[in-house]
Design a protein around this motif. Sequence first.
Motif, mmCIF file in Angstrom:
data_model
loop_
_atom_site.group_PDB
_atom_site.id
_atom_site.type_symbol
_atom_site.label_atom_id
_atom_site.label_comp_id
_atom_site.label_asym_id
_atom_site.label_seq_id
_atom_site.Cartn_x
_atom_site.Cartn_y
_atom_site.Cartn_z
ATOM 1 N N VAL A 11 0.873 -1.174 0.000
ATOM 2 C CA VAL A 11 0.000 0.000 0.000
ATOM 3 C C VAL A 11 0.907 1.220 0.000
ATOM 4 O O VAL A 11 1.832 1.311 0.809
ATOM 5 C CB VAL A 11 -0.927 0.038 1.243
ATOM 6 N N ALA A 12 0.650 2.141 -0.920
ATOM 7 C CA ALA A 12 1.392 3.403 -0.971
ATOM 8 C C ALA A 12 0.374 4.533 -0.948
ATOM 9 O O ALA A 12 -0.564 4.548 -1.740
ATOM 10 C CB ALA A 12 2.254 3.484 -2.226
ATOM 11 N N ALA A 13 0.559 5.459 -0.015
ATOM 12 C CA ALA A 13 -0.389 6.564 0.136
ATOM 13 C C ALA A 13 0.327 7.779 0.699
ATOM 14 O O ALA A 13 1.394 7.667 1.302
ATOM 15 C CB ALA A 13 -1.534 6.158 1.064
ATOM 16 N N VAL A 14 -0.286 8.940 0.506
ATOM 17 C CA VAL A 14 0.197 10.176 1.111
ATOM 18 C C VAL A 14 -0.763 10.521 2.244
ATOM 19 O O VAL A 14 -1.967 10.623 2.042
ATOM 20 C CB VAL A 14 0.265 11.318 0.076
ATOM 21 N N LEU A 15 -0.210 10.682 3.443
ATOM 22 C CA LEU A 15 -1.005 11.005 4.628
ATOM 23 C C LEU A 15 -0.748 12.439 5.056
ATOM 24 O O LEU A 15 0.372 12.940 4.946
ATOM 25 C CB LEU A 15 -0.631 10.075 5.787
ATOM 26 N N GLU A 16 -1.771 13.064 5.568
ATOM 27 C CA GLU A 16 -1.606 14.369 6.203
ATOM 28 C C GLU A 16 -1.054 14.148 7.608
ATOM 29 O O GLU A 16 -1.106 13.040 8.140
ATOM 30 C CB GLU A 16 -2.954 15.088 6.271
ATOM 31 N N ARG A 17 -0.542 15.188 8.226
ATOM 32 C CA ARG A 17 0.091 15.068 9.544
ATOM 33 C C ARG A 17 -0.850 14.435 10.568
ATOM 34 O O ARG A 17 -0.457 13.567 11.337
ATOM 35 C CB ARG A 17 0.550 16.431 10.045
ATOM 36 N N GLU A 18 -2.104 14.824 10.605
ATOM 37 C CA GLU A 18 -3.034 14.283 11.599
ATOM 38 C C GLU A 18 -3.377 12.811 11.354
ATOM 39 O O GLU A 18 -3.836 12.121 12.259
ATOM 40 C CB GLU A 18 -4.305 15.129 11.696
ATOM 41 N N GLU A 19 -3.138 12.308 10.136
ATOM 42 C CA GLU A 19 -3.382 10.899 9.844
ATOM 43 C C GLU A 19 -2.186 10.022 10.212
ATOM 44 O O GLU A 19 -2.306 8.805 10.248
ATOM 45 C CB GLU A 19 -3.677 10.706 8.354
ATOM 46 N N ALA A 20 -1.036 10.625 10.479
ATOM 47 C CA ALA A 20 0.182 9.866 10.759
ATOM 48 C C ALA A 20 0.703 10.146 12.164
ATOM 49 O O ALA A 20 1.900 10.118 12.408
ATOM 50 C CB ALA A 20 1.248 10.211 9.723
ATOM 51 N N VAL A 21 -0.203 10.394 13.103
ATOM 52 C CA VAL A 21 0.226 10.804 14.447
ATOM 53 C C VAL A 21 0.780 9.654 15.280
ATOM 54 O O VAL A 21 1.622 9.870 16.142
ATOM 55 C CB VAL A 21 -0.925 11.500 15.218
ATOM 56 N N ASN A 22 0.320 8.435 15.050
ATOM 57 C CA ASN A 22 0.826 7.307 15.840
ATOM 58 C C ASN A 22 0.658 6.007 15.059
ATOM 59 O O ASN A 22 0.075 5.981 13.982
ATOM 60 C CB ASN A 22 0.140 7.231 17.209
ATOM 61 N N GLN A 23 1.152 4.941 15.639
ATOM 62 C CA GLN A 23 1.130 3.633 14.981
ATOM 63 C C GLN A 23 -0.294 3.152 14.718
ATOM 64 O O GLN A 23 -0.573 2.582 13.664
ATOM 65 C CB GLN A 23 1.886 2.635 15.838
ATOM 66 N N ALA A 24 -1.197 3.384 15.644
ATOM 67 C CA ALA A 24 -2.583 2.942 15.471
ATOM 68 C C ALA A 24 -3.248 3.667 14.303
ATOM 69 O O ALA A 24 -4.016 3.064 13.537
ATOM 70 C CB ALA A 24 -3.371 3.162 16.759
#
Length: 83
Positions: A11-24
């Motif tokens: 899976v390859a995607a671009v996340l915004e900062r709030e979507e990449a805040v933690n492992q969960a």
Amino acid sequence: MVTYYVSSDCVAAVLEREEAVNQAAVRAAVSDCLALAGRRPWEEMEAELYGLENRFLLIARPRSPALRRLSGDFPRLRRKPDS
């Protein structure tokens, strides 16, 4: 999130900062991508995040099992019987 590629292997995607805040949050994003593509979510995964400003490139793959049974032309090891 903008998804660029989804398969059973990656899976390859671009996340915004709030979507990449933690492992969960990252695990949930990958599971959502797989589910939307009609694929089963992975039990274990390996993920890499590459950041630039407020966005992150996510590349995730299923984690391979620790042990694999060899098949094909590989010789089998002979084990001593338990005594």
